[in-house]
Write an enzyme that holds these catalytic residues in place. Structure first.
Site, PDB file in Angstrom:
ATOM      1  N   ASP A  15       1.529  -6.848  -3.045  1.00 53.00           N
ATOM      2  CA  ASP A  15       1.885  -6.653  -1.362  1.00 53.00           C
ATOM      3  C   ASP A  15       2.741  -7.863  -0.929  1.00 53.00           C
ATOM      4  O   ASP A  15       2.403  -8.838  -1.197  1.00 53.00           O
ATOM      5  CB  ASP A  15       0.788  -6.226  -0.775  1.00 53.00           C
ATOM      6  CG  ASP A  15       1.191  -5.512   0.796  1.00 53.00           C
ATOM      7  OD1 ASP A  15       2.146  -5.242   0.751  1.00 53.00           O
ATOM      8  OD2 ASP A  15       0.427  -5.481   1.563  1.00 53.00           O
ATOM      9  N   ASN A  17       6.220  -7.688  -0.634  1.00 53.59           N
ATOM     10  CA  ASN A  17       7.585  -8.027  -1.057  1.00 53.59           C
ATOM     11  C   ASN A  17       8.748  -7.955   0.233  1.00 53.59           C
ATOM     12  O   ASN A  17       9.696  -8.680   0.183  1.00 53.59           O
ATOM     13  CB  ASN A  17       8.182  -6.793  -1.913  1.00 53.59           C
ATOM     14  CG  ASN A  17       7.442  -7.016  -3.376  1.00 53.59           C
ATOM     15  OD1 ASN A  17       6.768  -7.932  -3.559  1.00 53.59           O
ATOM     16  ND2 ASN A  17       7.440  -5.896  -4.049  1.00 53.59           N
ATOM     17  N   GLY A  18       8.230  -6.941   1.091  1.00 57.08           N
ATOM     18  CA  GLY A  18       9.325  -6.734   2.047  1.00 57.08           C
ATOM     19  C   GLY A  18       9.223  -7.940   3.308  1.00 57.08           C
ATOM     20  O   GLY A  18      10.486  -8.383   3.507  1.00 57.08           O
ATOM     21  N   THR A  61       0.217   6.985  -3.358  1.00 61.25           N
ATOM     22  CA  THR A  61       0.617   8.273  -2.935  1.00 61.25           C
ATOM     23  C   THR A  61       1.399   8.100  -1.265  1.00 61.25           C
ATOM     24  O   THR A  61       2.124   8.940  -1.245  1.00 61.25           O
ATOM     25  CB  THR A  61      -0.614   9.091  -2.967  1.00 61.25           C
ATOM     26  OG1 THR A  61      -1.601   8.515  -2.414  1.00 61.25           O
ATOM     27  CG2 THR A  61      -0.944   9.559  -4.326  1.00 61.25           C
ATOM     28  N   ASN A  63       2.975   5.739  -0.314  1.00 62.34           N
ATOM     29  CA  ASN A  63       4.318   5.111  -0.207  1.00 62.34           C
ATOM     30  C   ASN A  63       5.512   6.091  -0.060  1.00 62.34           C
ATOM     31  O   ASN A  63       6.744   5.645   0.100  1.00 62.34           O
ATOM     32  CB  ASN A  63       4.722   4.076  -1.435  1.00 62.34           C
ATOM     33  CG  ASN A  63       3.755   2.742  -1.223  1.00 62.34           C
ATOM     34  OD1 ASN A  63       3.097   2.348  -2.276  1.00 62.34           O
ATOM     35  ND2 ASN A  63       3.388   2.316  -0.146  1.00 62.34           N
ATOM     36  N   ARG A  66       7.880   6.206   2.933  1.00 61.55           N
ATOM     37  CA  ARG A  66       8.977   5.240   3.168  1.00 61.55           C
ATOM     38  C   ARG A  66      10.341   5.877   3.083  1.00 61.55           C
ATOM     39  O   ARG A  66      10.235   7.158   2.795  1.00 61.55           O
ATOM     40  CB  ARG A  66       8.909   3.927   2.253  1.00 61.55           C
ATOM     41  CG  ARG A  66       7.460   3.207   2.370  1.00 61.55           C
ATOM     42  CD  ARG A  66       7.436   2.156   1.658  1.00 61.55           C
ATOM     43  NE  ARG A  66       6.111   1.378   1.818  1.00 61.55           N
ATOM     44  CZ  ARG A  66       5.860   0.032   1.446  1.00 61.55           C
ATOM     45  NH1 ARG A  66       6.752  -0.646   0.653  1.00 61.55           N
ATOM     46  NH2 ARG A  66       4.868  -0.525   1.594  1.00 61.55           N
ATOM     47  N   ARG A 182      -5.302  -9.174  -3.507  1.00 62.43           N
ATOM     48  CA  ARG A 182      -4.355  -8.510  -2.779  1.00 62.43           C
ATOM     49  C   ARG A 182      -3.594  -9.728  -2.045  1.00 62.43           C
ATOM     50  O   ARG A 182      -4.213 -10.354  -1.363  1.00 62.43           O
ATOM     51  CB  ARG A 182      -4.959  -7.592  -1.770  1.00 62.43           C
ATOM     52  CG  ARG A 182      -3.820  -7.018  -0.695  1.00 62.43           C
ATOM     53  CD  ARG A 182      -3.959  -6.024   0.115  1.00 62.43           C
ATOM     54  NE  ARG A 182      -2.782  -5.410   0.783  1.00 62.43           N
ATOM     55  CZ  ARG A 182      -2.893  -3.954   1.058  1.00 62.43           C
ATOM     56  NH1 ARG A 182      -3.723  -3.324   1.000  1.00 62.43           N
ATOM     57  NH2 ARG A 182      -1.646  -3.603   1.740  1.00 62.43           N
ATOM     58  N   ARG A 188      -7.192  -5.517   3.137  1.00 62.70           N
ATOM     59  CA  ARG A 188      -7.757  -4.100   3.164  1.00 62.70           C
ATOM     60  C   ARG A 188      -7.407  -3.560   1.513  1.00 62.70           C
ATOM     61  O   ARG A 188      -6.621  -4.123   1.026  1.00 62.70           O
ATOM     62  CB  ARG A 188      -7.387  -3.440   4.168  1.00 62.70           C
ATOM     63  CG  ARG A 188      -5.615  -3.041   4.256  1.00 62.70           C
ATOM     64  CD  ARG A 188      -5.145  -2.108   5.167  1.00 62.70           C
ATOM     65  NE  ARG A 188      -3.599  -2.350   5.350  1.00 62.70           N
ATOM     66  CZ  ARG A 188      -3.062  -3.371   5.967  1.00 62.70           C
ATOM     67  NH1 ARG A 188      -3.764  -3.726   7.057  1.00 62.70           N
ATOM     68  NH2 ARG A 188      -1.868  -3.120   6.168  1.00 62.70           N
TER      69      ARG A 188
HETATM   70  C1  IPE Z   1      -0.285  -0.827  -0.765  1.00 60.83           C
HETATM   71  O1  IPE Z   1       0.687  -1.695  -0.004  1.00 60.83           O
HETATM   72  C2  IPE Z   1       0.278  -0.053  -1.832  1.00 60.83           C
HETATM   73  C3  IPE Z   1       0.872  -1.126  -2.878  1.00 60.83           C
HETATM   74  C4  IPE Z   1       0.883  -2.298  -2.968  1.00 60.83           C
HETATM   75  C5  IPE Z   1       1.694  -0.319  -3.971  1.00 60.83           C
HETATM   76  P1  IPE Z   1       1.273  -0.856   1.143  1.00 60.83           P
HETATM   77  O2  IPE Z   1       2.087  -2.035   1.792  1.00 60.83           O
HETATM   78  O3  IPE Z   1       1.618   0.485   1.089  1.00 60.83           O
HETATM   79  O4  IPE Z   1      -0.129  -0.708   2.167  1.00 60.83           O
HETATM   80  P2  IPE Z   1      -0.393  -0.759   3.580  1.00 60.83           P
HETATM   81  O5  IPE Z   1       0.501   0.377   4.230  1.00 60.83           O
HETATM   82  O6  IPE Z   1       0.052  -2.079   4.329  1.00 60.83           O
HETATM   83  O7  IPE Z   1      -1.855  -0.496   3.856  1.00 60.83           O
HETATM   84  C1  IPE Z   2       4.727  -4.206  -1.872  1.00 60.73           C
HETATM   85  O1  IPE Z   2       5.265  -4.833  -0.882  1.00 60.73           O
HETATM   86  C2  IPE Z   2       5.702  -3.050  -2.755  1.00 60.73           C
HETATM   87  C3  IPE Z   2       5.194  -1.738  -2.509  1.00 60.73           C
HETATM   88  C4  IPE Z   2       4.422  -1.337  -1.732  1.00 60.73           C
HETATM   89  C5  IPE Z   2       5.964  -0.571  -3.242  1.00 60.73           C
HETATM   90  P1  IPE Z   2       5.723  -4.145   0.348  1.00 60.73           P
HETATM   91  O2  IPE Z   2       6.766  -3.252   0.512  1.00 60.73           O
HETATM   92  O3  IPE Z   2       4.366  -3.203   0.832  1.00 60.73           O
HETATM   93  O4  IPE Z   2       5.874  -5.258   1.377  1.00 60.73           O
HETATM   94  P2  IPE Z   2       5.455  -5.376   2.916  1.00 60.73           P
HETATM   95  O5  IPE Z   2       3.988  -5.296   3.053  1.00 60.73           O
HETATM   96  O6  IPE Z   2       6.392  -4.437   3.659  1.00 60.73           O
HETATM   97  O7  IPE Z   2       5.772  -6.942   3.198  1.00 60.73           O
HETATM   98 MG    MG Z   3       3.146  -3.754   2.032  1.00 58.99          MG
END
Ligand code: IPE
Ligand code: IPE
Ligand code: MG
Length: 241
Positions: A15, A17-18, A61, A63, A66, A182, A188
């Protein structure tokens, strides 16, 4: 120095990356690419350190909520990288398995995950379980339906249902998770392996996944070794904390 205890099964919720990308003025896609590059290096390092099983949460599931652009980017990246993994993990003797629902996944994604599982099935050095279109609630429901069907067919006797038998109906029959990491500072588990994490030690570093490197993993192991895992018993150990 006392040698460190290495967890057998490590769960990784990839988690941040964004946010990693946003902090650098990059696109979310560039964040996912940096995360994937890091994952390749990190997982090989973890298995070389003695971890036997890694469960990596790479797409939930949920994701699919997005944007189409982001989901497409992630699926294309998965197909591309997994083709390369055919070579990489064959050479490294690592077995690849998948957990998740197959419906909703594109045909090219299904094909590459099936090829990868087939081509690496006899590898023995370690297992990477990619959790893709994975949700723990969905897994528990899917397992329960299969148990019901098998009981109706007389394949199993419902009176014999216990934890071991239930585990065999999950997507993969793997040992319990010992350490759950995590990244990104979220505290969470977002529907990740509720059954398998029942006695896991949780470690929630603030680091975004693309920066969670080998030394960050070493830190996680040091922290894990300070924990006193009691499994409901009372065998206190002096861990200095
Ligand atoms: C959990 O991360 C799912 C993965 C890392 C693949 P999310 O970024 O989707 O989770 P939330 O929305 O912050 O709970
Ligand atoms: C985790 O990074 C990758 C996936 C859930 C696919 P995020 O894309 O959730 O990154 P944030 O949480 O937006 O920083
Ligand atoms: Mg995330």
């Amino acid at each position: 120095m006392e040698s460190l205890n290495i967890p057998n099964h490590v769960g990784v919720i990839v988690d941040g990356n964004g946010r990693w990308a946003r902090e650098r003025g990059l696109s979310r896609s560039e964040g996912h690419k940096a995360g994937a590059d890091n994952m390749e290096k990190l997982f090989t390092y973890m298995i070389n350190k003695g971890v036997k099983v890694i469960s990596a949460y790479v797409f939930s599931t949920e994701n699919f909520k997005r944007s189409e652009e982001e989901v497409n980017y992630l699926m294309n990246m998965i197909v591309h990288r997994f083709k390369w993994f055919l070579k990489k993990y064959s050479k490294e003797n690592i077995k690849i398995v998948f957990s998740g629902r197959r419906d909703n996944l594109r045909a090219d994604v299904i094909k590459v995950i099936d090829d990868l599982a087939e081509r690496t099935k006899n590898n023995t050095k370690g297992i990477i379980n990619f959790c893709l279109n994975y949700g723990s609630h969905a897994e528990i429901i899917d397992a329960t339906k299969k148990i019901y069907e098998d009981a109706n067919k007389g394949i199993i006797d419902i009176n014999n249902l216990n934890e071991d038998l239930y585990s065999k109906y999950l997507y993969q029959d793997l040992p319990p998770i010992d350490l759950l990491i995590r990244t990104s500072g979220e505290n969470r588990i977002s529907n990740f392996m509720l059954w398998q994490n029942s006695y896991a030690e949780f470690y929630f570093p603030r680091t975004y996944f693309p920066d969670f490197d080998e030394s960050a993993f070493d830190q996680a192991i040091i922290e894990y070794n300070k924990r006193d895992r009691r499994f409901g018993g009372i065998n206190y150990e002096n861990k200095g904390n």
